[in-house]
Design a protein around this motif. Sequence first.
Motif, mmCIF file in Angstrom:
data_model
loop_
_atom_site.group_PDB
_atom_site.id
_atom_site.type_symbol
_atom_site.label_atom_id
_atom_site.label_comp_id
_atom_site.label_asym_id
_atom_site.label_seq_id
_atom_site.Cartn_x
_atom_site.Cartn_y
_atom_site.Cartn_z
ATOM 1 N N LYS A 34 1.725 -8.245 -3.903
ATOM 2 C CA LYS A 34 2.038 -9.542 -3.592
ATOM 3 C C LYS A 34 3.321 -10.049 -4.647
ATOM 4 C CE LYS A 34 -1.737 -10.413 -0.462
ATOM 5 N NZ LYS A 34 -2.772 -11.075 -0.168
ATOM 6 N N ASP A 35 2.602 -10.011 -5.981
ATOM 7 C CA ASP A 35 3.334 -10.499 -6.855
ATOM 8 C C ASP A 35 4.856 -9.963 -7.009
ATOM 9 O OD1 ASP A 35 1.297 -12.480 -7.273
ATOM 10 O OD2 ASP A 35 0.610 -11.329 -9.029
ATOM 11 N N LYS A 36 4.861 -8.601 -6.981
ATOM 12 C CA LYS A 36 5.895 -7.941 -7.219
ATOM 13 C C LYS A 36 6.959 -8.352 -5.799
ATOM 14 C CE LYS A 36 4.229 -3.870 -9.715
ATOM 15 N NZ LYS A 36 4.187 -2.401 -9.605
ATOM 16 N N ASN A 39 8.453 -11.670 -6.544
ATOM 17 C CA ASN A 39 9.275 -11.682 -7.628
ATOM 18 C C ASN A 39 10.743 -11.052 -7.117
ATOM 19 O OD1 ASN A 39 10.452 -11.937 -10.151
ATOM 20 N ND2 ASN A 39 9.666 -10.002 -10.826
ATOM 21 N N ALA A 40 10.537 -10.192 -6.480
ATOM 22 C CA ALA A 40 11.923 -9.484 -5.842
ATOM 23 C C ALA A 40 12.497 -10.265 -5.089
ATOM 24 C CB ALA A 40 11.484 -8.122 -5.038
ATOM 25 N N LYS A 41 11.651 -11.165 -4.007
ATOM 26 C CA LYS A 41 12.253 -11.843 -2.948
ATOM 27 C C LYS A 41 13.042 -13.049 -3.615
ATOM 28 C CE LYS A 41 9.927 -14.926 -0.957
ATOM 29 N NZ LYS A 41 8.986 -15.866 -0.220
ATOM 30 N N ASP A 42 12.339 -13.722 -4.851
ATOM 31 C CA ASP A 42 12.887 -14.839 -5.632
ATOM 32 C C ASP A 42 14.186 -14.284 -6.307
ATOM 33 O OD1 ASP A 42 10.752 -16.239 -4.853
ATOM 34 O OD2 ASP A 42 9.712 -16.121 -6.758
ATOM 35 N N ASN A 43 14.172 -13.052 -6.849
ATOM 36 C CA ASN A 43 15.482 -12.485 -7.396
ATOM 37 C C ASN A 43 16.499 -12.409 -6.491
ATOM 38 O OD1 ASN A 43 14.155 -12.370 -9.776
ATOM 39 N ND2 ASN A 43 13.567 -10.264 -9.980
#
Length: 78
Positions: A34-36, A39-43
């Motif tokens: 979920k964190d990955k 993080n990918a979504k935020d990037n």
Amino acid sequence: MGNKTKGFLALLGLGALAYWKYKQSTPEEQQAVKDKINNAKDNLNKWGNDLKTKANDVASQVQSKVDEVKTKAEDSYN
């Protein structure tokens, strides 16, 4: 069976395998996934916003150049 159908079935199979593996993993591993993803979504959102800002900057520069050329053309015509 065409290549598109085989590709779709392969993608579907990989998705099912990933889902099964996710459901079988520990809560800590699930949280790491979920964190990955977050993080990918935020990037991706940051990259999209940067791209939008740059596009707006270029558009405003182009508009100012157009206005400048238009003014010069009007001055030379008069």
